[in-house]
Design an enzyme around this catalytic site. Sequence first.
Site, short mmCIF file in Angstrom:
data_model
loop_
_atom_site.label_atom_id
_atom_site.label_comp_id
_atom_site.label_asym_id
_atom_site.label_seq_id
_atom_site.Cartn_x
_atom_site.Cartn_y
_atom_site.Cartn_z
N LYS A 45 72.42 21.67 63.91
CA LYS A 45 72.29 20.22 63.80
C LYS A 45 70.83 19.87 63.55
O LYS A 45 69.95 20.72 63.62
CB LYS A 45 72.74 19.52 65.08
N SER A 88 79.55 19.40 58.47
CA SER A 88 78.81 18.45 59.31
C SER A 88 77.35 18.26 58.94
O SER A 88 76.72 17.30 59.37
CB SER A 88 78.91 18.86 60.77
#
Length: 237
Positions: A127, A86
Amino acid sequence: MGEADESRLGAAGPVGSAEGVPEDPVEPAAETAGEGERSTRGKTGGPAKKKGSGLLETLMYTLGGVVVALLVHTFLLQSFYIPSESMQNTLLVNDYVVVNKLAYKLGPVERGDIVVFKGWDGEDTIKRVIGVGGDHVKCCDAKQRITVNGTPLDEEGKYLYPGAKPSDREFDVKVPKGRLWLMGDHRNNSADSRFYTDDGHQGTISEDDVTGRAFLRYWPLNRISFLSRPGTFSVVR
């Protein structure tokens, strides 16, 4: 949008010691502690130390090393490995990063930072911060760019995964004070804030759930690099 892949950050261990769709959990790496040197007697040295004394000294050095490692792990630095895609290509599967756990004790979370935090399922997750408290984040403008406070983000060629759109999901969120809007760099393969807009917090994460800022990729050796904040966000007001 591609099928979500679940990613748990792997902790590498105390200090030496973070991800996908749905999330990007990271896991800590294994803990080590140094061993003290043993005292020896030279040919012309004084009387040899007792065997028990040398053993005690070694144990004390080892215990001291463990205590220092635990203190550093608890309050200063922690290592995590990346288990998913990701955050590609900034972070690849099996990369290791070091997280500064004091970063946000000394200053605010800033747009563009890569952070490890307790994710939407309670697992360690990694993230990039796109919006901070008070920001208006939206997808997308006429050129399919994400905007923050009306300013379009120039992400392509900076950190966005090559060929990926800034977002296949539309959103229009005012980030509450003390919370963050977070997204993976590989937008087609990251379940991030976009996936949780109905969770009562519009997909945002509390700053209190942030473990720290990832500032160094240290493994593999041919990918050693500091993880700097991209200039993309410098124009946002």
